[in-house]
Enzyme design. Structure first.
Site, PDB file in Angstrom:
ATOM      1  N   GLU A   1       0.989  -1.183   0.049  1.00  0.00           N
ATOM      2  CA  GLU A   1      -0.121  -0.056  -0.249  1.00  0.00           C
ATOM      3  C   GLU A   1       0.806   1.195   0.037  1.00  0.00           C
ATOM      4  O   GLU A   1       0.522   2.291  -0.608  1.00  0.00           O
ATOM      5  CB  GLU A   1      -0.928   0.119   1.211  1.00  0.00           C
ATOM      6  CG  GLU A   1      -2.095  -1.028   1.102  1.00  0.00           C
ATOM      7  CD  GLU A   1      -3.121  -1.105   0.021  1.00  0.00           C
ATOM      8  OE1 GLU A   1      -3.070  -0.315  -0.605  1.00  0.00           O
ATOM      9  OE2 GLU A   1      -3.297  -2.146  -0.282  1.00  0.00           O
TER      10      GLU A   1
ATOM     11  N   HIS B   1       1.583   2.279  -3.536  1.00  0.00           N
ATOM     12  CA  HIS B   1       0.654   3.196  -4.165  1.00  0.00           C
ATOM     13  C   HIS B   1       0.560   4.479  -3.580  1.00  0.00           C
ATOM     14  O   HIS B   1       0.472   5.346  -4.349  1.00  0.00           O
ATOM     15  CB  HIS B   1      -0.670   2.485  -3.694  1.00  0.00           C
ATOM     16  CG  HIS B   1      -1.148   1.166  -4.279  1.00  0.00           C
ATOM     17  ND1 HIS B   1      -0.923   0.945  -5.774  1.00  0.00           N
ATOM     18  CD2 HIS B   1      -1.834  -0.051  -3.783  1.00  0.00           C
ATOM     19  CE1 HIS B   1      -1.577  -0.176  -6.156  1.00  0.00           C
ATOM     20  NE2 HIS B   1      -2.093  -0.920  -4.890  1.00  0.00           N
TER      21      HIS B   1
ATOM     22  N   ALA C   1      -0.743  -9.890 -17.781  1.00  0.00           N
ATOM     23  CA  ALA C   1      -1.981  -9.760 -18.346  1.00  0.00           C
ATOM     24  C   ALA C   1      -3.078  -9.436 -17.042  1.00  0.00           C
ATOM     25  O   ALA C   1      -4.092  -8.901 -17.427  1.00  0.00           O
ATOM     26  CB  ALA C   1      -2.426 -11.169 -18.713  1.00  0.00           C
TER      27      ALA C   1
ATOM     28  N   ASP D   1       1.858 -13.099   1.770  1.00  0.00           N
ATOM     29  CA  ASP D   1       3.052 -12.408   2.106  1.00  0.00           C
ATOM     30  C   ASP D   1       4.349 -13.092   1.852  1.00  0.00           C
ATOM     31  O   ASP D   1       5.255 -12.384   1.610  1.00  0.00           O
ATOM     32  CB  ASP D   1       2.903 -12.157   3.398  1.00  0.00           C
ATOM     33  CG  ASP D   1       1.905 -10.698   3.726  1.00  0.00           C
ATOM     34  OD1 ASP D   1       1.256 -10.257   2.943  1.00  0.00           O
ATOM     35  OD2 ASP D   1       1.602 -10.595   5.055  1.00  0.00           O
TER      36      ASP D   1
HETATM   37 ZN   LIG Z   1      -2.879  -2.770  -4.655  1.00  0.00          ZN
END
Ligand SMILES: [Zn+2]
Length: 394
Positions: free
Chosen positions: A212, A215, A242, A270
């Site tokens: 995260e 991101h 893809a 993980d």
């Molecule tokens: Zn994500």
């Protein structure tokens, strides 16, 4: 007719099953940042090698209903350890990076540190705790105290990480650069944070936050936003993939190349994920140094005036015809980390982190707005800290 009914029922059951599977395995909900491929490629022109570690100021907000959700400080520390290992490629499982991808794996040189003060300057351990009666969070209520969540600390100065009970199926989510201030940051389910306490297998390795934060620092998923072989994450050294990958198969291929299953921006469990690429590292550092500069903790870059070594070679010369501007000369050949101004009593008045500036370049400082008096100019390079006392006259 009966046959059609059965088919229909089968179809519905099948779809429900897939949805449930996807929901269970979904690592995050993420709105792709509004960054064009061209923009990202420009960012990649900055080389990652040879750069300094950047420290990011972090606050964790634990929003809990009961004792289980009110996770311990130790659990948060275990998460920070994972995050720092992953972003400095010191994670022990980096030995598992497939040979083909090893040359691409990056030390992102990012370090995450708990805030030592809140936004009002009051000493803090960088962890807040808020009890709530709110059920599982499925919307943005988590960002607002009056809605049962917790107001962010100034998101321009802190990476805010909320830990709470999220709606079933979502492990965490993050906002890209440019998000509304009140809602900017990362939210993680309390069962997917850290490596102990409430962390649940198979997301008990702290990788949800690693993903995260990627991101938050501008990265997309490896397969882009739509998926398919004509969509990409805009980063050159990650292969076109893809679709999302949830399982940890060693060698999986799509779109004509081996998929980067183990990349932190994929969705495997993980213990499968273990690296970022150099291209990803460059994008993240660039986002940090531009759109998110305020969350960089510069205290490690600019030392206190008392700890600075006085280097006789540094000269700070007023520019002719410019009352407030000075040229800085005399630095040995190196890369500059930062420049700072201190008052005579040692108060830090200004700190600027400089990316990729060489000491051979022309370096100026403008003291416009500073009253007449004695100041210390401090320049930190990779090797040394130079300090020069000047008399500033208007
Ligand atoms: Zn994500």
């Amino acid at each position: 007719m009966k046959k059609i009914d059965r088919l229909y029922i089968l179809f519905v059951l099948c779809c429900a099953f897939i949805f449930q599977l996807n929901a269970q395995e979904r690592r995050c909900s993420f709105d792709a940042p509004n960054i064009t491929t061209e923009h990202q490629q420009k960012r990649q022109m900055t080389e990652i090698e040879d750069l300094e570690i950047l420290q990011v100021r972090v606050v964790f907000h634990v929003v809990y209903q009961d004792g289980v959700q009110n996770i311990s400080d130790e659990q948060i520390f275990s998460q920070l350890r994972v995050l720092n290992h992953d972003y400095q490629k010191t994670n022990s499982d980096s030995v598992n990076i497939p040979e083909i991808f090893k040359p691409l794996a990056a030390n992102c040189k990012l370090q995450f540190v708990l805030a030592q003060q809140d936004e009002l300057g009051i000493p803090s351990n960088g962890i807040t705790r808020t009890q709530t009666t709110h059920g599982p969070f499925g919307n943005n209520d988590i960002h607002f105290t009056e809605l049962g969540g917790k107001d962010a600390w100034n998101t321009e100065k802190y990476l805010n990480i909320w830990i709470c009970n999220l709606a079933p199926g979502v492990l965490g989510y993050a906002t890209p650069p440019g998000t509304a201030k009140e809602e900017d940051g990362v939210v993680i389910h309390y069962e997917n944070i850290g490596t102990l306490g409430s962390a649940k297998i198979p997301y008990e390795g702290g990788r949800t936050l690693t993903h995260e934060v990627g991101h938050y620092l501008g990265l997309q998923h490896i397969w882009g936003t739509r998926g398919g072989c004509d969509d990409d994450d805009g980063i050159e050294d990650t292969p076109i993939q893809a679709d999302a990958i949830y399982d940890c198969s060693e060698s999986k291929f799509s779109c004509g190349s081996q998929d980067m299953v183990q990349n932190f921006m994929n969705l495997a469990e993980d213990d499968c994920l273990n690296f970022f690429t150099k291209g990803q590292a460059t994008v993240m550092r660039s986002v940090l140094l531009n759109e998110r500069q305020g969350v960089i903790d510069t205290s490690s870059l600019v030392l206190s005036i008392n700890k600075g070594s006085f280097a006789g070679s540094l000269s700070v010369v007023p520019l002719r015809g410019q009352k407030t501007r000075y040229e800085i000369k005399g630095l040995e050949n190196s890369s500059i980390k930062s420049i700072a101004v201190f008052s005579q009593s040692g108060t830090n008045l200004l700190s600027r982190y400089l990316l990729g500036v060489k000491s051979s370049q022309k370096l100026e400082i403008d003291l416009e707005g500073y009253p007449e008096g004695i100041y210390f100019i401090q320049v930190a390079t990779r090797e040394k800290i130079y300090t020069k006392r000047i008399l500033h006259l208007l």
